[in-house]
Design a protein around this motif. Sequence first.
Motif, mmCIF file in Angstrom:
data_model
loop_
_atom_site.group_PDB
_atom_site.id
_atom_site.type_symbol
_atom_site.label_atom_id
_atom_site.label_comp_id
_atom_site.label_asym_id
_atom_site.label_seq_id
_atom_site.Cartn_x
_atom_site.Cartn_y
_atom_site.Cartn_z
ATOM 1 N N VAL A 63 0.853 -1.193 0.000
ATOM 2 C CA VAL A 63 0.000 0.000 0.000
ATOM 3 C C VAL A 63 0.893 1.249 0.000
ATOM 4 O O VAL A 63 1.776 1.377 0.841
ATOM 5 N N HIS A 64 0.655 2.125 -0.946
ATOM 6 C CA HIS A 64 1.464 3.342 -1.051
ATOM 7 C C HIS A 64 0.801 4.547 -0.416
ATOM 8 O O HIS A 64 1.472 5.449 0.054
ATOM 9 N N ALA A 65 -0.507 4.578 -0.457
ATOM 10 C CA ALA A 65 -1.205 5.710 0.162
ATOM 11 C C ALA A 65 -2.635 5.326 0.482
ATOM 12 O O ALA A 65 -3.267 4.582 -0.265
ATOM 13 N N VAL A 66 -3.103 5.835 1.614
ATOM 14 C CA VAL A 66 -4.519 5.744 1.955
ATOM 15 C C VAL A 66 -4.942 7.168 2.277
ATOM 16 O O VAL A 66 -4.346 7.803 3.148
ATOM 17 N N ILE A 67 -5.896 7.672 1.549
ATOM 18 C CA ILE A 67 -6.265 9.062 1.789
ATOM 19 C C ILE A 67 -7.728 9.201 2.165
ATOM 20 O O ILE A 67 -8.587 8.414 1.741
ATOM 21 N N THR A 68 -7.987 10.219 2.988
ATOM 22 C CA THR A 68 -9.348 10.657 3.286
ATOM 23 C C THR A 68 -9.365 12.163 3.030
ATOM 24 O O THR A 68 -8.343 12.742 2.634
ATOM 25 N N ALA A 69 -10.502 12.764 3.275
ATOM 26 C CA ALA A 69 -10.611 14.208 3.046
ATOM 27 C C ALA A 69 -9.536 14.980 3.816
ATOM 28 O O ALA A 69 -9.050 16.017 3.368
ATOM 29 N N ALA A 70 -9.137 14.441 4.976
ATOM 30 C CA ALA A 70 -8.152 15.144 5.800
ATOM 31 C C ALA A 70 -6.797 15.264 5.109
ATOM 32 O O ALA A 70 -6.012 16.165 5.409
ATOM 33 N N ASP A 71 -6.519 14.357 4.170
ATOM 34 C CA ASP A 71 -5.234 14.390 3.471
ATOM 35 C C ASP A 71 -5.223 15.353 2.297
ATOM 36 O O ASP A 71 -4.168 15.611 1.713
ATOM 37 N N VAL A 72 -6.398 15.805 1.914
ATOM 38 C CA VAL A 72 -6.472 16.737 0.784
ATOM 39 C C VAL A 72 -7.301 17.966 1.172
ATOM 40 O O VAL A 72 -8.355 18.238 0.595
ATOM 41 N N PRO A 73 -6.817 18.700 2.167
ATOM 42 C CA PRO A 73 -7.609 19.842 2.649
ATOM 43 C C PRO A 73 -7.841 20.876 1.557
ATOM 44 O O PRO A 73 -8.739 21.696 1.661
ATOM 45 N N TRP A 74 -7.076 20.794 0.499
ATOM 46 C CA TRP A 74 -7.206 21.754 -0.603
ATOM 47 C C TRP A 74 -8.203 21.295 -1.665
ATOM 48 O O TRP A 74 -8.387 21.945 -2.675
ATOM 49 N N GLN A 75 -8.841 20.148 -1.440
ATOM 50 C CA GLN A 75 -9.802 19.698 -2.465
ATOM 51 C C GLN A 75 -10.956 20.689 -2.571
ATOM 52 O O GLN A 75 -11.303 21.373 -1.611
ATOM 53 N N ARG A 76 -11.512 20.769 -3.754
ATOM 54 C CA ARG A 76 -12.551 21.756 -4.006
ATOM 55 C C ARG A 76 -13.800 21.044 -4.515
ATOM 56 O O ARG A 76 -13.736 19.933 -5.028
ATOM 57 N N PRO A 77 -14.942 21.723 -4.391
ATOM 58 C CA PRO A 77 -16.197 21.105 -4.853
ATOM 59 C C PRO A 77 -16.193 20.871 -6.354
ATOM 60 O O PRO A 77 -15.602 21.647 -7.103
ATOM 61 N N ILE A 78 -16.855 19.809 -6.762
ATOM 62 C CA ILE A 78 -16.867 19.439 -8.174
ATOM 63 C C ILE A 78 -18.296 19.292 -8.676
ATOM 64 O O ILE A 78 -19.247 19.315 -7.904
ATOM 65 N N GLY A 79 -18.400 19.082 -9.983
ATOM 66 C CA GLY A 79 -19.685 18.781 -10.602
ATOM 67 C C GLY A 79 -20.426 20.044 -10.996
ATOM 68 O O GLY A 79 -20.037 21.154 -10.651
ATOM 69 N N VAL A 80 -21.509 19.827 -11.718
ATOM 70 C CA VAL A 80 -22.287 20.954 -12.244
ATOM 71 C C VAL A 80 -22.750 21.875 -11.118
ATOM 72 O O VAL A 80 -22.695 23.092 -11.231
ATOM 73 N N GLY A 81 -23.203 21.282 -10.000
ATOM 74 C CA GLY A 81 -23.710 22.086 -8.898
ATOM 75 C C GLY A 81 -22.645 22.498 -7.908
ATOM 76 O O GLY A 81 -22.924 23.254 -6.979
ATOM 77 N N LYS A 82 -21.432 22.040 -8.081
ATOM 78 C CA LYS A 82 -20.337 22.316 -7.136
ATOM 79 C C LYS A 82 -20.833 22.111 -5.697
ATOM 80 O O LYS A 82 -20.593 22.923 -4.814
ATOM 81 N N ASP A 83 -21.557 21.010 -5.505
ATOM 82 C CA ASP A 83 -22.144 20.801 -4.184
ATOM 83 C C ASP A 83 -21.616 19.546 -3.492
ATOM 84 O O ASP A 83 -22.224 19.043 -2.571
ATOM 85 N N HIS A 84 -20.487 19.038 -3.982
ATOM 86 C CA HIS A 84 -19.857 17.986 -3.188
ATOM 87 C C HIS A 84 -18.365 17.952 -3.433
ATOM 88 O O HIS A 84 -17.865 18.437 -4.447
#
Lengths: 789, 159
Positions: A63-84
């Motif tokens: 296993v090289h990486a296990v990520i959760t939201a905490a590992d990517v605090p810079w993630q941004r909302p996606i999709g047409v509604g930008k609601d997730h």
Amino acid sequence: MSETLIGKRIPKMDAPDKASGKTRYIQDLEVPGALHAKILRSTQVHARIVSIDTRAAKALPGVHAVITAADVPWQRPIGVGKDHLPLKTDRVRSLRDEVAAVAADSEAIAQAALKLIRVEYAPLPVIATTQQALAPDAPLIHPEPHGADSSAHLKVAGSPVAFTGKPDNVAMTFDYAQGDIAQGEAEADVVIEDVFRLHYVTHCCMGVSGVIAEFDPNGNLLLYSNTQVPFLHKREFAELLGIDPARIRIIQPPIGGGFGSKLDIYPFEPIAIFLAKITRRPVKLVFTREEEFLASPTRQPVLLKLRSGCRKDGTLTFRAVETVHDNGAYTSWGATTPFVMMQTISSLYRVPHCKYHTMAVYTNNPYAGSFRGYGNLQATFAVEAHMDKLAEAVGMDGLAFRLKNAQDPGEITPQGMHFKSCGFKQCLTTAAGRSDFLRKQAENRARWSDPAPVKRGIGVASMLHVGGGAKIYPSDGCGTILKLDDFAHVTLMTGASEIGQGSETVLAQLVCEELGLPLSAVTVVNNDTDITPWDVGVHASRTTFIAGNSAIGAARKAKKKILDAAAAKSGKRAEELGLSGGFVTSASGERLFELGKFLRSLHFSDKADLVMTTFYYEPPSRHQDKQFKGDVSAAYAWATQVCEIEVDTQTGIVRLLKVTGAHDVGRVLNRLGIEGQIEGGIVMGQGYAITEELRVENGVVRNPNFRDYKLVTAPEIPEMDVSFIETMDGEGPQGAKGVGEAPAICIAAAVANAIHNATGVRITALPFTPENVYRALHGASEPPVWNAA
Amino acid sequence: MPAKCDIAFSLNGVKRELTVPAGMSALEMLRDRLGLTGTKYGCGEGECGACTILVDGSTVNSCLMFAADCDGRELVTIEGVAVSAAGERLRDAFVANGAVQCGFCTPGLMVQASHLIERHPGADEATIRRGIEGNLCRCTGYRKIIDAVAAAAKEKSHE
């Protein structure tokens, strides 16, 4: 003159490779050093995430990486509604929700690591229906900004706020009105109202979803992606990563089916990118079929109330529609399908007074995307049921009633759609004539009281759809680069994506038609954003029209350049010269120069510039305003389909025996290709009408496999009789209009009308599975009711 | 450590010897171990036919077969079918009849159809439809696939 290629049966250029197993789809690509990724999805339909423990998974060898939201605090909302967010922070809102992800040496190790991740959830009430979602005391699905919830253990100070939260569960509303409904109703001699219920289905692309993400040492991102919109997604991925869009290159390997499913960015794509960024290794992520059923988009369920009226003479006076769409937990393109539905409601037939109100409502169900036909299957299902009912109420036959209200060429509808070419009436008369519709309809009806349990029915429905691009974005353009090398070989670089529909072949054909070359003289490059010119994507049946016009533009530039040079060399006027059979020819057909040699001489002696570039943008028109008034397409496609069925009243089994279709396609470019689009669309429409349903109960997909989600198989397909109405659209490439979505749109509506013709029972809810039909025929089902708050 | 098996089999006419994990499917072996990616993963449950191969002359969903069970058998995949004379005729029929769109189901259908024609030269429409009912296609509506198989079957019966 060499023989024209237009209208011929031209085999698909990539078919030999595909039929030999040589084509390498995303599943088949191996990038050296790539890690394999898997996503941990929620086991709860609606819950707070209390804690996530990834320690054991991280400790697993390989296993090289296990990520959760905490590992990517810079993630941004996606999709047409930008609601997730790609990785969920404080709560999960549907069973598919992405909670963690693993990158490992193999898929098997990644899968094993998922099992070691411990997630503690605190369940929340499940909102399983739009009715529950709209109740005054309903729990909110998006109550607070994602990622900024105070109770979230994954909250990271300063991380982007995904979404500002919603005071209710309404994701999106649309309102459209023309004329005065009260006046239309007052003028009507007959008024009817029904409620229709449309079900969940999903695309079932044979190639499951997948992506490969790789960063180079300079931080440039290379994405192997199945997206249908590479250029628009570059920008979205750049925003997501906070990098310059110019540093993203998207290569599209051959795509194992699209049908609209690949028009949005879905969480798995950013997740693969995060893992590639964190591990500094290429990362490949491919779905299982079960995941494809659970976590790819759907055509959403719609509850639709339709009220319409007409005069005694059969003139429609008004149509009022309300719809509630189950949006699922997040907003993708599915929420905007009313944009297309309203075109059918306002403009398929002439209706002076029209009103349409719709809501897309958040629930904890799988979220809705775009799917071939884009809301039009649902709208047409209701509108065409009422065309039959109104005709009957005023004592007209269904064909005469439709012809009376059908659009004519030149019409500008109250919504503002301008039908420059329109073969609607020919579609109606051709399909009805070839199927002997009126005679069979009367015969079937006369047999209602027959004791025989197996009844025959015939039904008709028609459709209107964009056929000249769609102004969903400020522009609907596509670019082409065309280069001529020695030996008269042409490379056509187009922004248009190929998803199996045959765009590469039709574009090559249009170029060859201009240059008088065989198809074998052309190579098409269409899958690399670093090479191909800009395009807004493969959607809205737009590629032949928009990319075709662009390709013709480039070919005509090349032709002019060649003929000008040939005129100078031969002393003739360029207007007298032509290109045919691989030669520059004179007006009398005399072969003056062999094209390959001539091009070589232009390179060596004339230092000629033989790279052409063009862009085609849709012609200027009245863009839709905020009230949705205006013109959305440079051309519109029309079709009528007559369905003949057999229904066994003892079992409820409905068999689709024959479909007689007439399609106004402008002009047939590739007969083999267009037949393939139409036959495939008919059978997809058959699945929607009769066999397919994504069964979602309390937010849980109950049939995520091909055993329980029933696609149509070869023995079940109907006889298909397809006619083409060639209206030669003035703006279309060689007169052609778009056709990709059209054939799937009317089948369910025509089958519903056929069931009524066979049995006298009108079923207003899909699908027509044996159980549903049996219940309806024996009075054992509840017809849909309008229960929107 | 998971159990491993030593197996020997014929693949597209070439003898192979391999050590495979006991739980590995023939599909995984072909794609991941041997690099023959013409055989496709469509569902992994024997429902879609995209992974169809020939084993001792019969068609099999390779996702449902253990690699270990390939021991002593004769396997032919799309890569083998495609280079046979009958396979080339069938491919030409698929191409000429427009039986290919996205193409993901096509290798499985090619293998299934080649088997069908071998068993039923000159097969009629109903036999062809039944013969390919285990292969799902989402693009074509099957009509042109049936036409392609019929054309190739007719050619075969004239041999």
